[in-house]
Every structure is written in C-alpha cells, then in structure tokens.
Scaffold this active site. Sequence first.
Site, PDB file in Angstrom:
ATOM      1  N   GLY A 211       0.835  -1.211   0.000  1.00  0.00           N
ATOM      2  CA  GLY A 211       0.000   0.000   0.000  1.00  0.00           C
ATOM      3  C   GLY A 211       0.859   1.246   0.000  1.00  0.00           C
ATOM      4  O   GLY A 211       2.039   1.190  -0.357  1.00  0.00           O
ATOM      5  N   ASN A 212       0.284   2.371   0.361  1.00  0.00           N
ATOM      6  CA  ASN A 212       1.056   3.616   0.457  1.00  0.00           C
ATOM      7  C   ASN A 212       0.530   4.449   1.612  1.00  0.00           C
ATOM      8  O   ASN A 212      -0.442   4.070   2.270  1.00  0.00           O
ATOM      9  CB  ASN A 212       1.024   4.379  -0.876  1.00  0.00           C
ATOM     10  CG  ASN A 212      -0.390   4.743  -1.267  1.00  0.00           C
ATOM     11  OD1 ASN A 212      -1.070   5.483  -0.556  1.00  0.00           O
ATOM     12  ND2 ASN A 212      -0.853   4.210  -2.395  1.00  0.00           N
ATOM     13  N   ARG A 213       1.163   5.587   1.856  1.00  0.00           N
ATOM     14  CA  ARG A 213       0.877   6.351   3.074  1.00  0.00           C
ATOM     15  C   ARG A 213      -0.273   7.350   2.942  1.00  0.00           C
ATOM     16  O   ARG A 213      -0.468   8.183   3.817  1.00  0.00           O
ATOM     17  CB  ARG A 213       2.136   7.111   3.510  1.00  0.00           C
ATOM     18  CG  ARG A 213       3.263   6.220   3.944  1.00  0.00           C
ATOM     19  CD  ARG A 213       4.440   7.073   4.415  1.00  0.00           C
ATOM     20  NE  ARG A 213       5.653   6.293   4.438  1.00  0.00           N
ATOM     21  CZ  ARG A 213       5.976   5.451   5.421  1.00  0.00           C
ATOM     22  NH1 ARG A 213       5.152   5.272   6.428  1.00  0.00           N
ATOM     23  NH2 ARG A 213       7.102   4.784   5.375  1.00  0.00           N
ATOM     24  N   SER A 214      -1.031   7.281   1.881  1.00  0.00           N
ATOM     25  CA  SER A 214      -2.157   8.224   1.724  1.00  0.00           C
ATOM     26  C   SER A 214      -3.165   8.021   2.856  1.00  0.00           C
ATOM     27  O   SER A 214      -3.485   6.888   3.228  1.00  0.00           O
ATOM     28  CB  SER A 214      -2.836   7.976   0.370  1.00  0.00           C
ATOM     29  OG  SER A 214      -4.114   8.567   0.371  1.00  0.00           O
ATOM     30  N   ALA A 281      -4.653   7.681  -4.239  1.00  0.00           N
ATOM     31  CA  ALA A 281      -3.271   7.264  -4.459  1.00  0.00           C
ATOM     32  C   ALA A 281      -3.321   5.766  -4.740  1.00  0.00           C
ATOM     33  O   ALA A 281      -3.156   4.937  -3.836  1.00  0.00           O
ATOM     34  CB  ALA A 281      -2.430   7.571  -3.229  1.00  0.00           C
TER      35      ALA A 281
END
Length: 415
Positions: A211-214, A281
């Site tokens: 995943g990502n930090r959004s 994102a």
Amino acid sequence: MGSLSGRRIVLGVTGSIAAYKAAHTVRELVKEGADVRVVMTPGAREFITPLTLGTLSKHPVHSELTEDRDAGTWTDHVELGLWGDVVLVAPATAHTLAGMVEGRGDSLLLTVLLSAKCPVVVAPAMDRDMFTHPATTENLAKLEQRGVHIIEPDSGELASGLSGKGRMAEPERIREELTSWFKERAPLMGFHALITSGPTHEPIDAVRYIGNRSTGRQGAAIALELAQRGMTVDFVSGPSTIPTDHPGIRRINVQTALEMDAAAKEALKNTPPDVIIGAAAVADIRPSEHFEGKTPKSELPESLRFVANPDILAGLNRLAPKGCFKIGFALAHGDGKEAALRKREAKGCDMVVLNSITDKGAGFGHTTNRVDFVHGPERIDSFELKTKEAVAEDLADIVQQTLSPRESTPASHSE
Ligand code: C5P
C-alpha cells in the site's frame, strides 16, 4: 429548464388563512421544475384540501404521523426530512414558529422539521398584532440565529380587517426568493461529482498487503466542500478513517485498485458525473497472486511478482460524458510541472493538481498541502501552503467557475 429544476422541496402548509395561497405556491414551484412534497398541519386542512395540493404537486399529501391506523403504518418523517433540499414552511403560523423554536413534535410537520438535515425557509403569515408581538419577534430572531431563512411578510390589508405587516409574501415572491437563496447557498446544486480517494491495499495474503501512506484527507475535504455547495457526490474510497458524513455524499468503501476501478465505473454508469476527481493514491502494481488465509512466515515466498493495476482515472475519463470536467492529481518529487503536464495529456484530464512530497507540509500524512493547478502549458496557478480544507475550497472554486456557465444543462440531468 426551470430555475428550480431538480430541487426537492418539502412544502409545509400550516393553519393560516393564507393556506389558500399554497395551491398557487405549489404551481409556481412545480412550473420552475421543482419536485414538491406537501406536508399539512391539521389546521391547514381547514383552509385547503389535501386533494388540491396533492393534485398540483402530483404526490400524496401527508398530514398525520399515523398513515393508516388500522394497518398500523406511520408516515416516515425522517425520510421526508432527508429527502428534501429544503423545507419551506409557507404559510408559517405563529403556532408552528413557536413549535419550531421549542423543538416540539406534536404535528407531522414539526417532526419533519426536527429530523430535517437540510436548510429551512419560512414565510410567516398572521395578523398584524400577532406578527409584532414580542413573542413572535423573539421566535423569528431565534430561528434566524439557527440559520432559518425568513421570507418577510408583506404589508397591506389583512383577513382580520386590520391593515399592516403580516400578509404572507405572494407565491411569485416566495419562488423568486427561494431561487436566489438556492443560488447563493448551494451554487452547485443539481451537479454531480465522482471522486476516488485514499490509498489502495493490494493483498499478499489475508493479513499482509502492499500500500502507500495516503490518508484520504484531501479527497474527503474535497467531497465535503462540494457537497456543502450543493453537489451530490459518489465518493469511492480506499481504506481511510477520515469521515465524510454529509447527506449529499454516497460513500463506497473499497480495498484494492481493481475494486476501486469497478466501483467507480459502476457509479459513473449509474449517475453520469459533471466532474471527475481522481484524488486516490492508487497502488500502481499488485502481487500477481495472493494467498488465502495467513501464510506462515516459513512459507512466505522470497520474492513477489507484480502486475500493473489499471489506470482508473484514465479509464473513467474515457467513459465520461461530454463536457465533464476531469481533474487528476500528481504527486511529484521536486518540481513536477513537466510530469504533471504529461500526465494531464496521457490521462485525458482538463486539469492536474500537482503537489510535491519535497514541499514542507505537503502531501501524504499532513493536514496541510501546497498545490499548483496545472490547466495546461499556458496556465499553471500556484498556491501557498494551506490546510487541506482550504485547498478543497480553491478546487471547488475552479469547479464552480467551470460548471456555472452551463448551469442549465448539468451532464447528470441531460438525459
Ligand atoms: O500516474 P500517477 O499515479 O502519478 O497519476 C496520478 C493520478 O492518476 C491521480 O489522479 C490518481 O488518482 C490517478 N491514478 C489512477 N489509477 C492508477 C494510478 C493513478 O486513477 N492506477
């Protein structure tokens, strides 16, 4: 198309002699395209019949909390309150105004007013001395303080034979005031937005993911700002804890890019948007396969293979109705203007909101953002660092400027 086209108006009619004008009011509103549902107090039925108002509004009129005593069914006042874009009480008697101030629920109309999430407009009608009585003056002041809009009564001859202020505004003036009130308060009403927001989580197994930090904070702020300006919003959100509670927002929660893609396409098919905003994102890649359940540590593969996710925004833009305003986001490392311009072309966007993770206080995880609106090579508008809510206001301003010239033909209403 009428000046009130698509507006949903709950018209409350109370027991004043001016109730006879309600037939005319319904006609004025319906003529301008409004969808009107009438709620009468028992007192109002002494002056005008539900049959008249039901025929003119083309919907059943409600006046009792219990719909059918024998069957034990009741009128859903909560549903009526949530349905309306506005509750207009015309005529509003001193009695109903006092009930509103006290929060009483002893008529169906008062319960609708108590459960309504939408704004309320009242057109008082009463005898001169009742209108100037300090109780009425105080009640109107209190309602105004709570955000109720008051359509001032006219002066003239009254039913009592007295002359003075208290005559309900004529239905034409009520329609005109309501139209300009709508414009001012909800300039984007009648338009529809489709927003993707938040990160996506691409599973490796039942517990692990890429995943990502959004956080989804910027997308949520945009959805709320547009809804506050009157838009309906389909909000397709990846995993995010930021709330988006507003009756105009339909939130669809998803986990993965494929789910987001399918949900957004379905939403677009069901309600063609006037604006598409790709604030999500999206993970660019996903593991080519994922495992059921939790894989024991000893059995985890040493390396993972990935496949590319679809470009959701590019796909939506291709399916968008003609004239739809298409906005993408670009998260850059350093100055990303060239990349944003390329993205704008490649994804079929009209505008790209550029932010850079190297700008202090901008991007993922912050409550602030610093953005450039990239409209094309000739026009890039740069903004100061500000809260994500303030960025959402700037974005909504652009949406408004773009949509308002074609106010009369929103894509979502053009069928
Ligand atoms: O290509 P890039 O990820 O930088 O583009 C960012 C923009 O494209 C954002 O508006 C994002 O929501 C959208 N996007 C998308 N689907 C992807 C990748 C990006 O909708 N798979």
